[in-house]
Design an enzyme around this catalytic site. Structure first.
Site, PDB file in Angstrom:
ATOM      1  N   ASN A   1       9.494  11.090   3.598  1.00 18.23           N
ATOM      2  CA  ASN A   1       9.802  12.253   2.790  1.00 18.23           C
ATOM      3  C   ASN A   1      10.594  11.764   1.580  1.00 18.23           C
ATOM      4  O   ASN A   1      11.669  11.189   1.729  1.00 18.23           O
ATOM      5  CB  ASN A   1      10.605  13.261   3.614  1.00 18.23           C
ATOM      6  CG  ASN A   1      10.840  14.544   2.875  1.00 18.23           C
ATOM      7  OD1 ASN A   1      11.332  14.541   1.760  1.00 18.23           O
ATOM      8  ND2 ASN A   1      10.493  15.656   3.502  1.00 18.23           N
TER       9      ASN A   1
ATOM     10  N   HIS B   1       6.318  15.305   1.118  1.00 17.38           N
ATOM     11  CA  HIS B   1       6.686  15.181   2.525  1.00 17.38           C
ATOM     12  C   HIS B   1       6.173  13.833   3.011  1.00 17.38           C
ATOM     13  O   HIS B   1       5.348  13.195   2.346  1.00 17.38           O
ATOM     14  CB  HIS B   1       6.057  16.308   3.339  1.00 17.38           C
ATOM     15  CG  HIS B   1       6.771  17.618   3.205  1.00 17.38           C
ATOM     16  ND1 HIS B   1       6.410  18.726   3.919  1.00 17.38           N
ATOM     17  CD2 HIS B   1       7.827  17.997   2.442  1.00 17.38           C
ATOM     18  CE1 HIS B   1       7.203  19.737   3.619  1.00 17.38           C
ATOM     19  NE2 HIS B   1       8.076  19.313   2.717  1.00 17.38           N
TER      20      HIS B   1
ATOM     21  N   SER C   1       6.963  17.156  13.523  1.00 17.39           N
ATOM     22  CA  SER C   1       5.776  18.006  13.479  1.00 17.39           C
ATOM     23  C   SER C   1       5.419  18.335  12.031  1.00 17.39           C
ATOM     24  O   SER C   1       6.258  18.844  11.283  1.00 17.39           O
ATOM     25  CB  SER C   1       6.054  19.297  14.264  1.00 17.39           C
ATOM     26  OG  SER C   1       4.910  20.108  14.317  1.00 17.39           O
TER      27      SER C   1
ATOM     28  N   CYS D   1       4.271  20.131   8.698  1.00 11.29           N
ATOM     29  CA  CYS D   1       4.322  21.509   8.211  1.00 11.29           C
ATOM     30  C   CYS D   1       2.911  22.008   7.884  1.00 11.29           C
ATOM     31  O   CYS D   1       1.934  21.283   8.022  1.00 11.29           O
ATOM     32  CB  CYS D   1       5.212  21.581   6.977  1.00 11.29           C
ATOM     33  SG  CYS D   1       4.447  20.828   5.514  1.00 11.29           S
TER      34      CYS D   1
ATOM     35  N   ASP E   1      13.668  21.957   2.083  1.00  8.27           N
ATOM     36  CA  ASP E   1      12.501  21.145   2.411  1.00  8.27           C
ATOM     37  C   ASP E   1      11.442  21.934   3.156  1.00  8.27           C
ATOM     38  O   ASP E   1      10.254  21.698   2.985  1.00  8.27           O
ATOM     39  CB  ASP E   1      12.917  19.908   3.225  1.00  8.27           C
ATOM     40  CG  ASP E   1      11.804  18.888   3.294  1.00  8.27           C
ATOM     41  OD1 ASP E   1      11.427  18.362   2.228  1.00  8.27           O
ATOM     42  OD2 ASP E   1      11.304  18.622   4.399  1.00  8.27           O
TER      43      ASP E   1
END
Length: 148
Positions: free
Chosen positions: A39, A50, A77, A79, A142
């Site tokens: 990121n 990301h 996980s 997005c 974020d």
């Protein structure tokens, strides 16, 4: 997959050391890492970098057949944006270090035929918990959440 998850964790740690959010990702094709990313929204002033997006960008332009043999490994996980990119390129497998601090659209991704594996790696969980506790405003930014 342990070595590949460790490579993603290393990317997350590099990102944290750079002042960013500690999420890392690698793209694996034929048991070889072809892309690494972290990121870098903070470091690059980016709206979209990301870890998974950075990883795919760093892998470069690939053929559809390459993506269709790939595994995307991420410490957290993915997005909606990152999951959508995996779906667009028909990446068949996603390995997730942890989904306790954040859970993307895993069920939807599975419903689209992607094999999703959640490892619940303690190092991944700890990295995110510590970061979120220290930098809640940056974390909310974020993931597209408003700060109180």
């Amino acid at each position: 997959m342990d070595d590949f998850l460790q490579a993603a964790i290393e990317q997350a740690q590099i990102g944290l050391a750079e002042g960013g959010i500690p999420i890392g990702s690698v793209l694996v094709i034929d048991n070889k890492i072809v892309g690494r990313g972290r990121n870098r929204r903070v470091q690059k002033g980016s709206a979209i970098l990301h870890a998974e997006m950075d990883c795919l960008e760093n892998a470069g332009r690939l053929q559809p057949s390459d993506y269709q043999r790939a595994t995307l490994v991420s410490t957290l996980s993915p997005c909606d944006m990152c999951s959508g990119t995996a779906l667009l390129y028909k990446i068949p497998r996603i390995v997730i270090g942890e989904n306790q601090t954040f859970q993307g659209p895993e069920q939807y991704v599975r419903s689209r035929g992607v094999e999703v594996t959640v490892v619940d790696n303690e190092q991944c969980i700890e990295l995110m918990q510590q970061f979120i506790a220290k930098h809640p405003h940056l974390w909310n930014e974020d993931i597209g959440e408003s700060n109180p």
